[in-house]
Structures are given as structure tokens and as C-alpha cells.
Enzyme design. Structure first.
Site, PDB file in Angstrom:
ATOM      1  N   GLY A 273      40.371  47.616  42.845  1.00 21.45           N
ATOM      2  CA  GLY A 273      40.565  48.425  41.645  1.00 21.45           C
ATOM      3  C   GLY A 273      40.246  47.667  40.377  1.00 21.45           C
ATOM      4  CB  ALA A 274      41.305  46.238  37.904  1.00 20.15           C
ATOM      5  CG  MET A 275      40.200  39.586  39.080  1.00 20.14           C
ATOM      6  SD  MET A 275      41.610  39.188  40.144  1.00 20.14           S
ATOM      7  CE  MET A 275      42.029  37.567  39.503  1.00 20.14           C
ATOM      8  CD  GLU A 308      44.299  44.530  37.124  1.00 23.83           C
ATOM      9  OE1 GLU A 308      44.313  43.285  37.116  1.00 23.83           O
ATOM     10  OE2 GLU A 308      44.606  45.203  38.119  1.00 23.83           O
ATOM     11  CG  HIS A 311      48.087  40.759  36.754  1.00 20.98           C
ATOM     12  ND1 HIS A 311      48.965  40.052  37.549  1.00 20.98           N
ATOM     13  CD2 HIS A 311      47.558  41.732  37.554  1.00 20.98           C
ATOM     14  CE1 HIS A 311      48.976  40.575  38.762  1.00 20.98           C
ATOM     15  NE2 HIS A 311      48.134  41.595  38.794  1.00 20.98           N
ATOM     16  CD  GLU A 330      48.439  41.185  42.281  1.00 26.67           C
ATOM     17  OE1 GLU A 330      48.619  42.261  41.681  1.00 26.67           O
ATOM     18  OE2 GLU A 330      47.457  40.440  42.074  1.00 26.67           O
TER      19      GLU A 330
END
Length: 856
Positions: A273-275, A308, A311, A330
Site C-alpha cells: 500500500g505504501a512505505m 504513513e 510513521h 506497524e
């Protein structure tokens, strides 16, 4: 993947030798050709004098290695993915010059050529161990350092990294001197882990904005996508969500955003999905909506954006020391993003979505043979690769929600804020967080941690209710059980809700109490003496992480009145309980089909609809007794089409019903409406049959044998884009013949050239069938391919193939026995590979048990 693993023991040993990494200077030349790029890395670090260690690097050619001014023999010190460094000084400088390879697997530096205009797009994906595919590095999260990148690329490209993009200077193109090139010299990052370094380059389209941080800084915002997609990029909506997230997180955590800018880049052929690369977040470009999408997908994009952004604090500012504490990244980001979505955006029912989607994922994962504690045992990189799962994300977030209910939200947030301030730019373990939470809550969390974070498995809670002749409750208890393999009984802070029909006919909550449940049986004295309602809902408000059953009277009431339950979260809990009982073989799958078909049209929450219809598909194609499967499938298709025709024009429900009608159509009678929608002779008011929906309708016709490869080719010619090519690959793999399935299987298993997105699409179409008999020849074909796949492909490609091609629709004893036979014959196969196969087998075993229950 020989020679590319790293064990925790090796990481601990290396960290004992390498006392600190002072800096990385990385120079990349992206003009050296289409296969490789030039990478020069200079690392300065301190170490135990006279000691020895190693660097990580995956590269087809290493040209030069210089340690402290001494040229090393490359052939002697570089083997597999490691560069041996011996006779270290107290202060060291190592220089590595290599030719590194572009990837088409979504790992390292991924190279993509846009079929629309021939433009080249690059992006990095480094988590877990793939920075070493781009530069030489100490590839472990606790050896943080500042990273300074210099990049040479075509002058007309955008080049984006973690730090603000500098003004480029003229440079020479290495292979095409006539092409104008430029060099970008980025400033050094703060101290971050190697897996968080990022580079995105190419002729991306960009829209810019800004947000003012809590400390008064103006933070530049950028939203990027491929030029050929730019007409569909709703950057303002993306930046609006981002601003909401900034305000919420800074206000909640009391710690300003820790980086200098915030770019969000939607990149092609992405594996996830994303980083959360600091200041340079990458997303799947499926979040750039070229066609109408459901509200569930729009909400998911909001949650992902906020995940994200969370994060930046959880994982980037403070990072786990080793991957066993991945949950510190996470689980927290998952919890925080749902909280932010519910409280800072229009998606106020985000906790209902969390229950329908995330907790369903967590419960499913936690009942697999491969389940593990949230704080998992991670012995090596292969262990962590398979632990990006429903335990680390969804169960961890669910348990955090339970912890907040137990210690109090204010105390929890205060502890987290203190944790950020104390450990900024450092690495932590579980104990570091618990110390801060204990200080703010006044609770000893040692026992809580052991029970919730360090053991596996999910408990089941059931109400036991006694009443007298007048319907007055004479006894009320909650019983708790645990699976034999994971027998831990846990304490739960939860709600018990009473629901009844009101004067308007709606089912509403009339009373709720919050109680503590622990042990095998907990008496709830305060509910004795009250009038029993129609529905008693254990885990009201979804505070606890546990499977929940309804007592018989409540189940009967819920089945009759489900569509009239006013609270969407309460409905979601009932939907979830009903589905879980089917998965456990306690309730016939056919009754679940009846429940869905009778109530789904009244469901208001898009993700609940999406999840429930997906579960309906699994029920009818794998859990229903095979003797009645054809008739049930026909009824499902007929009813979905009827409901789609009756749905409000242009509604989200209408769109979802049409999509699932296409996916679950099964008889020749379903051809006419599908074909009519596709060619325009059948019209549903408000339904736009746009590009992506056309592909779904076509695939439905393919499944029914009414569309062939020539029609797929024509559709691809009309939509010759990256998404169109993926849809065509999926449709070709869905052709319902053994020969077509063999072509699809061979195209991704025997041919190693397909990129990750085509592999994913092909595998998805391969297992999309009406009659599972077409997959019977592939049970043995599948297991025979397992070891060759594992030994020759990168981790993510191996995962796509092994999980994606598992012929689950067979759901047969023959498949079970074939897979069991392979596992028995290969006890020494790599643990990560065995885990994937064991999980597939567990799904087959569960399907067979459900079929038996449905036939009883």
C-alpha cells in the site's frame, strides 16, 4: 535466496564491533543504461580497533573497495551479498564502487517504462533488506546514520529523496552525451535507518502545497504521480487529509513533525500500500483513481495516508532496535491512523471499518498454524519478511486499543509522547515503551505485556444468560476459551450492550455496561435483575480483541433484525460473529449466504459491504457443500443482480453489487446482463461503466466462457496502459480451460522476466474460477514448483508466486493430501517457505471442515 540472509545474532555481533556510523555519502549515476546504474558509497564509522565485520551489498559487479586508504581485493572480500572488512581502526572510512542492477520486482531501485509514452520512472523500496541493492550499507535498523545522496539523472526529471530537493547543476550523461543531464546534491538526513532512505526519479507530475507545523515551521508538501496519470490526481484531497493528520498528530503527541518536508509519491508496480520513507512517502498508484471507486477504497486511501504520516514518529523518529519489535512501528501506526481518521476526517465511522477489515484480518491470521506473538521471535531476515501480517498490523493495533481502554487514553498518550521525546533519533525495544506507559498510568504492565504481546492465539467469549418466566435475567456470565495450541486466557476490558426494537422499528442500544472479564468464567452481577433484551452484544463498542459468539436468542434476533440495527459498529460486530462461526464450522455456510443476501442491501458502511461480499464469495465457492454449490452460486448471482438493479442510482452499494455480480457470476443466464452492461444495451441509472469496471465485466464474461482471448486483446489495445496490461493479464489467466491455466502458470513460473505487477495480476486470474475442476492438474504442478521458485526468485516475487498460485478454489481432499505430502517430504525446506505453504494448507483444511458442517 542463498547468501542474502542476515541473522539476529550476526546483527548483534556486528553492532558490538561497529560502535557508531558517522555518515554515508552515496553517489548514484542513473544515466549509465537500462540494466545497471553506478553506485559509489563512502561510509565513515567507528569500530573496535583490530576488529572485523562486513558490509551488505547486492550488485552484479563491484569495481572497487577501499578501506582506510587500502585497496582490497574485490574477489577475495566480496561474496554473495557481503563485503568482509578486517583489521579495522578506531575511526574508519570505506569506499565501495559498484554497478547495481535495476529491478522489476518492486525491491531495491525499481525501473518502470510507461507503455503510454515510453517514459522511465524509478523508485526505491528498501524495507526490509533492500537498501543493499542500491548502495553498500550496514543493513540493520540499529546502525542509524545521516545519509547524504548525490544523484545524476536526465535534467528534465524530478529527483526526490528524504531531504528537500536542491537546485541541480549541469552534468554529463554517461551513455547519451547529447541528452542534457544534471546532478542533485541533497543535504544529509537526520540519523535514520538504512531501510528508510528513499529515491524517486523520473518525469513525474507534481502539485505542491504547504502546512504549518506546531512549532511554526512551514513544511513544503508535494504530491507526485506519473505524467500519464496526472489528469486523475486529486492532489488537493490528498493534501487536505495530510494537513488534518499533521494537526491531529502534533496536537495529540505534543511533538512537532520531525522532518523538513513531506512529499507523497504514487509510483507504478508497487508491492504494497505504501512505505513511510521520511519526507518521501511512496504509495501504490492504485490510489490515483482513474475510474470511480467505492467509498471503501476512498476511506482506505485516507487511512493509508494517515498510517504513513504516523510513521514519521512511530518508526522514523524512533525505530525498533531489531525486527522482533516491528510492531512498535506497524501496530502503533495502524492504531494511530484509525484514531486520526475517526476524529480528524469525514470518515467518523473508521472504527467500524477497522472492525470489518483489520480485525477480520487479525482473527484470520491468529488462527493459522503460523500465528505468532505480537512481539515475535525474529531470528533472521526471512522471518521478518513473512511477519508483515495481520498479527503485526491488525492484532497489534487491536491490542493497543484494548490497552487504551485499560490504562486510559490520556495516560496512554502521555506515555507515548514521553517515549518520543526520550528516544528521538534512537532505537528502542518493548521495555523502553513500557517504562513510559507505566510512569504515566501508574500500572505495572509486565503481566499485561506477557499475556498480550508475548503469547499467540485469540480467545473466544460467549455469554451465558439465565432468565425467568418473565424474561428477567437471573444469571449472566461470560465464558472464555482458548485454542489448545495457545491456551492463554487473557483479561479483557469490554462492553456489554443491550439492544431492542424502538418505537420506529429500529434496533437501538438501550443499555451498556463496561466490565472486566478474566479467566474461564466471569459473573456479571450488575446485569442480574434486568429485563432481557432482544440482542445481547458482548464486546459492545469493540474494545476487546476476542472472537465473540451470540447466545441462541440473540442470534435469532440478530438474523431477523440485522438490517435494522441502527449502529453500524454493532452491525459490524454481528456480521463478524456470524462469519467467524461459519469459518469455525459451527454454522452452515448456506445460512451465512442467506444472511448476506437478505440483509446486505440495507448495509450503509462501504467497507462492511465490501468485506461481507468478499466473504460471501469465499463461502459459496469454498465453504458450501459441493453438492449444493452450483445451485447456491446461481442464486447468489441472480440475487446480486436483482439487488444491483434495485439499488439507489449512482450509489456506492449499486457499484459494489455490480462488481461482485461480475466476480461471482456462474451460469449462462448471467451472460446477458454482463454483456449488456459492457456493450451499453443494459443501463442502470447512475452507474458509470468506466474503464476499470469494463475490465471487471469482461472478466466475468471470460469466466463464463463468453469472451475469448481476442476480445481481451482488443480491450488491451483500447486501454494500453500499465493498469490495462495488468487487467488483461488477469483476464487471460481467468480463461476457463486447462490450456489457458497452463499458459498463465508457465508465463510467471517458467519465465522469469515478468514484472511484479503482471505476476500479481496473473496469479489473481489463475485462481479466479467458476468450476474449480479446471485447477485439478495444478495441485502437483504447484508443489513441484515451490523449491525452484524459492531458490531462483527474490523474496517478494517468490511470495507473490507461492501465495498467489496456491490453487485454493479446489478446496479438496486431493489438494490437502498433495500439499501435506510435499511438507512431509521437505521438512528441511526454508522456514519462510514452509510457512507460506502451511498457511495455504490451513485454508484448505478449514474449507473442508466448513463443507462438512454445511452438508450435515
Amino acid at each position: 535466496m542463498p547468501g542474502e540472509n542476515l541473522t539476529r545474532a550476526e546483527a548483534i555481533e556486528r553492532a558490538a564491533v561497529v560502535h557508531g556510523v558517522e555518515s554515508y555519502a552515496i553517489d548514484l549515476d542513473l544515466t549509465t543504461g537500462a540494466e545497471t546504474f553506478s553506485s559509489t558509497t563512502v561510509i565513515r564509522f567507528t569500530a573496535a580497533e583490530g576488529g572485523a565485520t562486513f558490509l551488505d551489498l547486492v550488485a552484479p559487479h563491484v569495481r572497487e573497495i577501499v578501506l582506510n586508504g587500502r585497496a582490497l581485493d574485490v574477489a577475495a572480500v566480496f561474496t554473495d551479498s557481503r563485503i568482509a572488512l578486517a583489521d579495522l581502526a578506531a575511526d574508519n572510512e570505506v569506499r565501495v564502487v559498484a554497478d547495481c542492477a535495476y529491478m522489476n520486482t518492486g525491491e531495491g531501485l525499481h525501473r518502470f517504462v510507461d507503455p503510454v509514452d515510453g517514459e522511465v520512472y524509478l523508485y526505491t523500496q528498501f524495507e526490509v533488506p533492500d537498501a543493499r541493492r542500491v548502495f553498500a550499507t550496514f543493513e540493520q535498523p540499529d546502525l542509524k546514520a545521516p545519509f547524504q545522496l548525490s544523484v545524476t539523472a536526465p535534467a528534465r526529471w524530478h529527483v526526490v529523496s528524504n531531504q528537500p530537493t536542491p537546485e541541480p547543476v549541469a552534468a554529463v550523461h554517461a551513455t547519451e552525451p547529447a541528452v542534457e543531464a544534471a546532478r542533485w546534491e541533497f543535504g544529509a538526513t537526520p540519523r535514520i535507518s538504512s531501510y528508510l532512505v528513499a529515491l524517486v526519479a523520473g518525469p513525474y507530475a507534481v502539485e505542491r502545497g504547504e502546512v504549518t507545523s506546531a512549532d511554526g515551521r512551514v513544511i513544503p508538501l508535494g504530491v507526485f504521480c506519473r505524467s500519464s496519470l496526472s489528469q486523475h490526481l486529486d492532489a488537493e484531497a490528498i493534501m487536505a487529509t495530510t494537513r488534518q493528520g499533521f494537526a491531529f498528530y502534533e496536537g495529540t503527541f505534543g511533538v512537532p513533525y520531525p522532518f523538513d518536508k513531506y512529499d507523497q509519491l504514487f509510483v507504478p508496480e508497487y508491492n504494497m500500500g505504501a512505505m513511510e520513507n521520511p519526507g518521501c512517502v511512496t504509495f501504490t498508484e492504485s490510489y490515483v483513481f482513474r475510474s470511480k471507486v467505492t467509498d471503501a477504497v476512498r476511506e482506505r486511501r485516507v487511512v493509508t495516508i494517515l498510517h504513513e504520516l504516523a510513521h514519521m514518529w512511530f518508526g522514523d523518529l524512533v525505530t525498533m532496535k531489531w525486527w522482533n519489535d516491528l510492531w512498535l512501528n506497524e501496530s502503533f501506526a495502524e492504531y494511530a491512523s484509525t484514531l486520526a481518521t475517526a476524529e480528524a476526517t469525514e470518515w467518523e465511522a473508521a472504527w467500524t471499518t477497522f472492525n470489518a477489515m483489520e480485525k477480520t484480518w487479525a482473527y484470520r491470521q491468529d488462527q493459522l498454524p503460523s500465528t505468532h506473538p505480537i512481539v515475535a521471535t525474529i531470528d533472521d531476515l526471512e522471518d521478518v519478511q513473512v511477519n508483515f501480517d495481520g498479527i503485526t498490523y491488525a492484532k497489534g493495533a487491536s491490542v493497543l486499543k484494548q490497552l487504551v481502554a485499560w490504562v486510559g487514553r490520556e495516560e496512554f498518550i502521555s506515555g507515548v509522547s514521553a517515549y518520543f521525546r526520550k528516544h528521538a533519533w534512537g532505537n528502542t525495544e518493548l521495555s523502553d515503551l513500557l517504562v513510559e506507559l507505566e510512569a504515566t498510568s501508574g500500572r505495572d504492565l509486565t503481566a499485561w505485556s506477557k499475556i498480550w504481546l508475548e503469547t499467540a492465539g485469540v480467545n473466544t467469549l460467549r455469554p451465558e444468560i439465565g432468565t425467568d418466566a418473565d424474561g428477567v435475567v437471573t444469571s449472566f456470565a461470560i465464558t472464555q476459551t482458548a485454542p489448545a495450541d495457545h491456551p492463554t486466557l487473557r483479561p479483557h476490558r469490554l462492553g456489554i450492550g443491550f439492544y431492542d426494537v424502538d418505537a420506529t422499528g429500529a434496533v437501538v442500544r438501550t443499555r451498556t455496561v463496561q466490565v472486566d472479564v478474566d479467566g474461564e468464567r466471569t459473573e456479571i452481577a450488575e446485569l442480574v435483575g434486568t429485563e432481557r433484551p432482544g440482542l445481547v452484544l458482548v464486546n459492545d463498542d469493540d474494545l476487546a480483541y476476542a472472537k465473540v459468539r451470540l447466545d441462541d436468542a440473540s442470534l435469532a434476533f440478530a438474523v431477523e433484525h440485522l438490517s435494522r440495527i441502527a449502529d453500524p459498529l454493532a452491525r459490524s460486530l454481528v456480521w463478524g460473529s456470524a462469519w467467524d462461526a461459519v469459518r469455525d464450522g459451527e454454522t452452515p455456510a448456506s445460512s451465512y449466504v442467506d444472511l448476506v443476501l437478505g440483509n446486505i442491501a440495507a448495509e450503509t458502511e462501504s467497507t462492511t459491504v465490501r468485506t461481507t461480499l468478499a466473504q460471501l464469495g469465499l463461502a459459496v465457492r469454498s465453504y458450501v457443500d459441493p453438492a449444493r454449490r452450483a445451485a447456491t452460486s446461481e442464486r447468489v448471482g441472480d440475487t446480486l443482480w436483482q439487488l444491483a438493479r434495485a439499488a439507489d442510482a449512482g450509489s456506492d452499494l449499486q457499484l459494489q453489487l455490480v462488481k461482485y455480480f461480475a466476480a461471482l457470476s456462474s451460469t449462462s443466464a448471467h451472460v446477458a446482463p454482463l454483456r449488456g452492461l459492457l456493450d451499453g444495451t443494459v443501463v442502470l441509472d447512475g452507474l458509470a461503466v468506466d474503464t476499470d469496471l469494463r475490465w471487471e465485466l469482461l472478466e466475468g464474461l471470460v469466466l463464463l466462457g463468453d469472451a475469448d482471448e481476442a476480445e481481451i486483446d482488443a480491450a488491451q489495445a483500447a486501454d494500453d496502459t500499465a493498469t490495462g496490461r495488468q487487467a488483461a493479464a488477469r483476464a487471460r489467466a481467468a480463461l476457463p480451460t486447462v490450456a489457458a491455466k497452463e499458459r498463465a502458470f508457465s508465463s510467471v513460473v517458467d519465465d522469469a522476466d515478468a514484472p511484479n505487477a503482471i505476476i500479481r495480476a496473473t496469479a489473481s486470474g489463475f485462481v479466479h474460477v467458476v468450476d474449480p475442476a479446471v485447477l485439478e492438474p495444478f495441485a502437483q504442478r504447484y508443489v513441484d514448483a515451490l523449491l525452484p521458485i524459492w531458490e531462483t526468485r527474490s523474496y517478494h516475487i517468490a511470495e507473490e508466486l507461492i501465495e498467489g498460485l496456491y490453487p485454493a478454489p479446489l478446496a479438496s481432499a486431493e489438494l490437502r493430501d498433495t500439499v501435506r505430502g510435499w511438507l512431509d517430504a521437505h521438512p528441511d525446506a526454508p522456514a519462510a517457505l514452509r510457512r507460506m505453504v502451511v498457511e495455504g494448507l490451513a485454508g484448505t483444511e478449514r474449507a473442508l471442515a466448513a463443507q462438512a458442517a454445511d452438508a450435515a
